[in-house]
Enzyme design. Structure first.
Site, PDB file in Angstrom:
ATOM      1  N   HIS A 175       0.769  -1.100  -0.046  1.00 35.02           N
ATOM      2  CA  HIS A 175       0.224   0.221   0.063  1.00 35.02           C
ATOM      3  C   HIS A 175       0.964   1.159  -0.062  1.00 35.02           C
ATOM      4  CE1 HIS A 175      -3.051  -2.979   0.664  1.00 35.02           C
ATOM      5  NE2 HIS A 175      -2.517  -3.262   1.652  1.00 35.02           N
ATOM      6  N   GLU A 189      -2.212   0.285   7.834  1.00 32.95           N
ATOM      7  CA  GLU A 189      -1.299  -0.893   7.421  1.00 32.95           C
ATOM      8  C   GLU A 189      -0.188  -0.503   6.797  1.00 32.95           C
ATOM      9  OE1 GLU A 189      -3.190  -3.745   4.769  1.00 32.95           O
ATOM     10  OE2 GLU A 189      -1.222  -4.745   4.595  1.00 32.95           O
ATOM     11  N   HIS A 242       3.064  -6.981   4.187  1.00 27.15           N
ATOM     12  CA  HIS A 242       1.691  -6.501   4.380  1.00 27.15           C
ATOM     13  C   HIS A 242       1.244  -7.045   6.008  1.00 27.15           C
ATOM     14  CE1 HIS A 242      -0.120  -5.343   0.373  1.00 27.15           C
ATOM     15  NE2 HIS A 242       1.084  -5.880   0.190  1.00 27.15           N
ATOM     16  N   GLU A 312       2.064 -11.706   5.217  1.00 28.07           N
ATOM     17  CA  GLU A 312       1.068 -11.044   6.115  1.00 28.07           C
ATOM     18  C   GLU A 312       1.576 -11.316   7.487  1.00 28.07           C
ATOM     19  OE1 GLU A 312      -1.536  -9.486   4.988  1.00 28.07           O
ATOM     20  OE2 GLU A 312      -2.099  -9.995   2.988  1.00 28.07           O
TER      21      GLU A 312
END
Ligand SMILES: [Zn+2]
Length: 351
Positions: A175, A189, A242, A312
């Site tokens: 992101h 995040e 992430h 993640e």
């Protein structure tokens, strides 16, 4: 008035010097010590001493005990006299904290920098100590690495990597900019991802690995630009960082990869890369193992040519895991887990 202006000018100069000129160091044992980003290797292995090396007048100092015990040196510390005595076989070096005169087997020798005490750790000049125990010390400017050894050749890097191959790792902070990713409790995040990415970048650089970051600040980057960077530099690995979101009770680490053998390089497939990343995250963070998951539809994984994963790290939607993610120490450990995974994976790739 002129005199007053002059005094003021001197005061301002002193103030500026004390802010700019000396801000990067500390006074320990009467000497100006500057934290050093040098990596240290002993007998062919990169070590991770408990305290960062420092420099005094350009000389590198390292923690005495933990660095030199690897070549069989015993360190005795006598705090009441501020004396450190290092012995190996019949040879000994005795140093006084903050004094440049040392005794090597009772012969007085002058050091270019003294031993100093940094928050309870005795730091000693690496070259003086190594050489007086019969070892050589080398310095590699590209890797910013000091290495001790009988032969003093540039060591193979952490995880047994070769010293003469350029390894390339692309680090992708998920992101960024207008895309915040998950947002819980005011935490975005994108910011967690970037922080872990920067920590990983520093750790991999220390291992002499050439790194590329898809973003180094809060900017918007397209998914195709991320894999595009990795493809264009001929990266060995792409690690996309992430954090997850889901039901509030769910927590743990998860690693995503593109299925099939298309993203294989050398001896390493994307699946094997994902397994190595996942096991390191779970082991090093103590998180729940949420598994290694095939994801054929994610652009970053689908359009990159090399082993690529999305790590993640944890679930922001779980309050305990979010509390962990908010701490620097947890994010540092996440970066360490990813570093270890990258080293193991590169080692397997070129086995
Ligand atoms: Zn994300």
């Amino acid at each position: 008035m002129k005199k007053l202006a002059m005094i003021l000018a001197v005061l301002v100069t002193v103030l500026i010097l004390s802010v700019t000129g000396f801000a990067s160091g500390y006074n320990y044992s009467g000497y100006w010590c500057i934290p050093s980003d040098a990596a240290i290797a002993v007998e062919g292995s990169v070590i991770h001493p408990e305290r960062q090396p420092i420099t005094i007048d350009g000389r590198i100092l390292v923690p005495a005990r933990s660095t030199f015990e690897l070549i069989g040196v015993r360190t005795n510390w006598y705090p009441e006299r501020e004396v450190v005595m290092m012995t190996k076989g019949s040879n000994s070096i005795t140093m006084n904290i903050g004094k440049k005169a040392a005794y090597v087997n009772e012969n007085k020798k002058d050091m270019e920098a003294p031993a100093v005490l940094v928050n309870g750790t005795v730091m000693v000049p690496i070259r003086f100590v190594a050489e007086n125990f019969g070892y050589n010390v080398g310095w590699n400017d590209i890797n910013r690495m000091a290495f001790i050894g009988i032969a003093a050749e540039l060591p193979s890097r952490g995880g047994g990597l070769s010293s003469n191959r350029t390894y390339k790792v692309v680090i992708d902070a998920g992101h960024g900019g207008s895309q915040s990713g998950a947002v819980y409790g005011g935490v975005m995040e994108k910011n967690l991802n970037l922080d872990i990415a920067k920590r990983l970048d520093a750790l991999l650089k220390k291992e002499g690995i050439q790194t590329y970051m898809t973003r180094t600040n809060d900017s918007t980057v397209s998914l195709y630009a991320r894999s595009g960077l990795a493809n264009s530099v001929g990266a060995d690995l792409l690690i996309s960082i992430h954090n997850n979101a889901g039901q509030s009770k769910v927590s743990g680490s998860m690693t995503l990869y593109y299925p099939g053998s298309g993203k294989t390089k050398g001896n390493l497939s994307s699946y094997e890369f994902a397994k190595i990343v996942q096991s390191n995250l779970v082991k090093h963070l103590g998180t729940k193992d949420m598994g290694v998951i095939q994801r054929p539809n994610l652009a970053v994984l689908r359009t990159s040519n090399m082993p690529a994963v999305i790590a993640e790290v944890g679930y922001m939607s779980n309050s305990a895991e979010l509390a962990n993610l908010k701490t620097e120490s947890f994010r540092q450990r996440a970066a360490e887990a990813l570093r270890n995974a990258a080293l193991q994976s590169l080692n397997k790739m070129y086995q």
